[in-house]
Design a protein around this motif. Structure first.
Motif, PDB file in Angstrom:
ATOM      1  N   ALA A 277       0.834  -1.201   0.000  1.00  0.00           N
ATOM      2  CA  ALA A 277       0.000   0.000   0.000  1.00  0.00           C
ATOM      3  C   ALA A 277       0.868   1.250   0.000  1.00  0.00           C
ATOM      4  O   ALA A 277       0.578   2.223  -0.693  1.00  0.00           O
ATOM      5  N   LEU A 278       1.949   1.238   0.784  1.00  0.00           N
ATOM      6  CA  LEU A 278       2.852   2.382   0.837  1.00  0.00           C
ATOM      7  C   LEU A 278       3.481   2.647  -0.526  1.00  0.00           C
ATOM      8  O   LEU A 278       3.523   3.794  -1.000  1.00  0.00           O
ATOM      9  N   LEU A 279       3.973   1.606  -1.182  1.00  0.00           N
ATOM     10  CA  LEU A 279       4.577   1.775  -2.503  1.00  0.00           C
ATOM     11  C   LEU A 279       3.560   2.307  -3.505  1.00  0.00           C
ATOM     12  O   LEU A 279       3.888   3.147  -4.366  1.00  0.00           O
ATOM     13  N   THR A 280       2.335   1.837  -3.398  1.00  0.00           N
ATOM     14  CA  THR A 280       1.260   2.329  -4.260  1.00  0.00           C
ATOM     15  C   THR A 280       1.030   3.815  -4.028  1.00  0.00           C
ATOM     16  O   THR A 280       0.860   4.596  -4.974  1.00  0.00           O
ATOM     17  N   MET A 281       1.046   4.230  -2.759  1.00  0.00           N
ATOM     18  CA  MET A 281       0.826   5.638  -2.420  1.00  0.00           C
ATOM     19  C   MET A 281       1.943   6.523  -2.962  1.00  0.00           C
ATOM     20  O   MET A 281       1.704   7.633  -3.449  1.00  0.00           O
ATOM     21  N   VAL A 282       3.179   6.036  -2.885  1.00  0.00           N
ATOM     22  CA  VAL A 282       4.311   6.800  -3.425  1.00  0.00           C
ATOM     23  C   VAL A 282       4.153   6.973  -4.933  1.00  0.00           C
ATOM     24  O   VAL A 282       4.376   8.060  -5.496  1.00  0.00           O
ATOM     25  N   TRP A 283       3.782   5.901  -5.618  1.00  0.00           N
ATOM     26  CA  TRP A 283       3.579   5.945  -7.075  1.00  0.00           C
ATOM     27  C   TRP A 283       2.446   6.896  -7.448  1.00  0.00           C
ATOM     28  O   TRP A 283       2.564   7.681  -8.404  1.00  0.00           O
ATOM     29  N   LEU A 284       1.338   6.846  -6.707  1.00  0.00           N
ATOM     30  CA  LEU A 284       0.202   7.738  -6.977  1.00  0.00           C
ATOM     31  C   LEU A 284       0.592   9.199  -6.761  1.00  0.00           C
ATOM     32  O   LEU A 284       0.172  10.084  -7.516  1.00  0.00           O
ATOM     33  N   GLN A 285       1.371   9.451  -5.715  1.00  0.00           N
ATOM     34  CA  GLN A 285       1.830  10.818  -5.451  1.00  0.00           C
ATOM     35  C   GLN A 285       2.640  11.344  -6.640  1.00  0.00           C
ATOM     36  O   GLN A 285       2.498  12.503  -7.048  1.00  0.00           O
ATOM     37  N   LYS A 286       3.465  10.468  -7.208  1.00  0.00           N
ATOM     38  CA  LYS A 286       4.299  10.859  -8.339  1.00  0.00           C
ATOM     39  C   LYS A 286       3.454  11.068  -9.594  1.00  0.00           C
ATOM     40  O   LYS A 286       3.660  12.044 -10.336  1.00  0.00           O
ATOM     41  N   LYS A 287       2.463  10.205  -9.829  1.00  0.00           N
ATOM     42  CA  LYS A 287       1.681  10.259 -11.063  1.00  0.00           C
ATOM     43  C   LYS A 287       0.597  11.328 -11.037  1.00  0.00           C
ATOM     44  O   LYS A 287       0.393  12.045 -12.020  1.00  0.00           O
ATOM     45  N   TYR A 288      -0.111  11.427  -9.913  1.00  0.00           N
ATOM     46  CA  TYR A 288      -1.272  12.314  -9.856  1.00  0.00           C
ATOM     47  C   TYR A 288      -1.060  13.539  -8.963  1.00  0.00           C
ATOM     48  O   TYR A 288      -1.966  14.367  -8.831  1.00  0.00           O
ATOM     49  N   SER A 289       0.101  13.639  -8.342  1.00  0.00           N
ATOM     50  CA  SER A 289       0.375  14.749  -7.407  1.00  0.00           C
ATOM     51  C   SER A 289      -0.721  14.843  -6.356  1.00  0.00           C
ATOM     52  O   SER A 289      -1.173  15.934  -5.986  1.00  0.00           O
TER      53      SER A 289
END
Length: 391
Positions: A267-279
């Motif tokens: 879940a944490l890795l997913t959140m980091v990726w989402l932060q990068k993609k969707y700000s």
């Protein structure tokens, strides 16, 4: 086979020997009634026209009946299930409360990863009865799995405070794979180090100020280890400082520091990726109920920056600490999750339809519409928690 005569319905039918077992977490104090007396179970029996044979948590006769059904009554039961070592095709009965469905998703993901088959029985009593009678179930539908391509998340360091919660039986991540595929360094931090940081707090750790002290302690760990995000085995805080990490994680995520609950690394890795993609920060949540193409998600922490309004309340399972009951915008979102083995992921377009305030669920609750996604959650979920982000 035996003959069952239901005089109230004025008919006679043959019926199977359906054994009902149950697993319940001690964390869920709100589940007090006997299984036999639950309206949910009674309604299924009424739809079947026959009673279950009740065995509770005694699995000694498992596999000796026409059908064996495991009622996953609450969240936090995944470790209990794993310890049973059951074989064969597993039927997981779920309700729409107490994180029953979320726990079943984690269990089903574990079964699939270990080459076992299983099915989540979720829906109306009539639908569940039809599945127990061997009638058609949820269709295959569209597969939402897609390959997780290598991506550079910037060489960030992410802290794992404590370890993944015991019930995350299908959420383990290989640290070397995370480094190779995502350019992420996962750093283990003992829970004792966080608790040592809490010793500098002179007030009552059970208070709202105690919730803020958890945030302050995590911030010091972030600075010490040069972290860009973290996950925490937060349920350990219930017994040690008699508080929760809900407020701390809400604040950290709002500050652009991805932070997940329960030591959930995928879940944490997913959140980091989402932060990068969707700000945008992510709302880590449990799926509680499915009704057609509508999905009720809930959790006790949510980034403040995603909310139109909020109020403070207590943590659902324990009734203590400072949780967040937030209202989210009714707009387009994405439901996302990385597979624990980092080989695949899901990214499901959806829309928030409404906010809810139901008893028997975590505090922030949203109903999301995602056409065609039901088969994924019931047949091939990537473990328990998923992450919702605005897009």
């Amino acid at each position: 086979m035996r003959i069952f005569v239901n005089f109230e319905r004025y008919y006679t039918t043959f019926f199977m020997s359906i054994a009902l077992y149950s697993i319940t977490s001690s964390l869920h104090n709100e589940v007090a009634e006997n299984v036999r007396e639950e309206d949910f179970i009674i309604a299924i029996e009424d739809a079947l026209g026959e009673p279950f044979e009740y065995f509770g948590d005694d699995f000694s006769s498992y596999g000796e009946h026409d059908a064996d059904v495991i009622y996953v009554r609450t969240g936090g039961t995944e470790g209990i299930f794993k310890s049973l070592g059951l074989k064969g095709d597993i039927k997981l009965l779920t309700s729409g409360k107490s994180n029953s469905l979320a726990a079943s998703m984690e269990i089903l993901s574990y079964l699939r990863a270990n080459g076992q088959s299983g099915e989540i029985l979720h829906g109306s009593p009539e639908y569940i009865a039809s599945r127990l009678e061997g009638e058609g179930g949820q269709g295959e539908g569209e597969s939402w799995h897609k390959p997780l391509e290598p991506v550079d998340l910037g060489g960030v360091r992410l802290g794992v405070v404590g370890a993944p919660s015991d019930w995350l039986i299908s959420s383990g991540v290989d640290y070397a794979a995370a480094k190779e595929k995502l350019n992420v360094e996962l750093v283990d931090i003992p829970m004792a180090e966080l608790l040592d940081e809490m010793k500098s707090f002179e007030g009552d750790t059970r208070s709202f100020e105690g919730s803020e002290a958890i945030y302050d302690a995590l911030k010091r760990l972030i600075s010490r280890y040069g972290l860009s995000g973290l996950t925490i085995r937060c349920f350990d805080l219930l017994d040690t400082v008699h508080n929760t990490g809900c407020l701390a994680l809400a604040r950290l995520n709002s500050e652009g520091i991805p932070s997940s609950c329960e030591g959930d690394i995928p879940a944490l890795l997913t959140m980091v990726w989402l932060q990068k993609k969707y700000s945008c920060p992510g709302f880590q949540c449990n799926l509680s109920r499915i009704s057609g193409d509508k999905f009720l998600f809930a959790h006790c922490t949510v980034p403040f920056s995603m909310l139109t309004s909020f109020r403070y309340t207590t943590h659902f399972e324990s009734g203590i600490g400072t949780a967040i009951k937030g209202e989210m915008e009714e707009r387009e979102v994405v439901i996302c999750k990385f597979a624990p083995d980092l080989k695949s992921m899901v990214e499901i377009p959806a829309r928030i339809l409404e906010n809810r305030s139901e008893a028997g669920l975590c505090r922030t609750q949203i109903v999301v519409e995602a056409p065609g996604a039901a088969s994924y959650f019931l047949r091939e979920p990537l473990a328990n928690h998923h992450v919702v982000a605005y897009r």
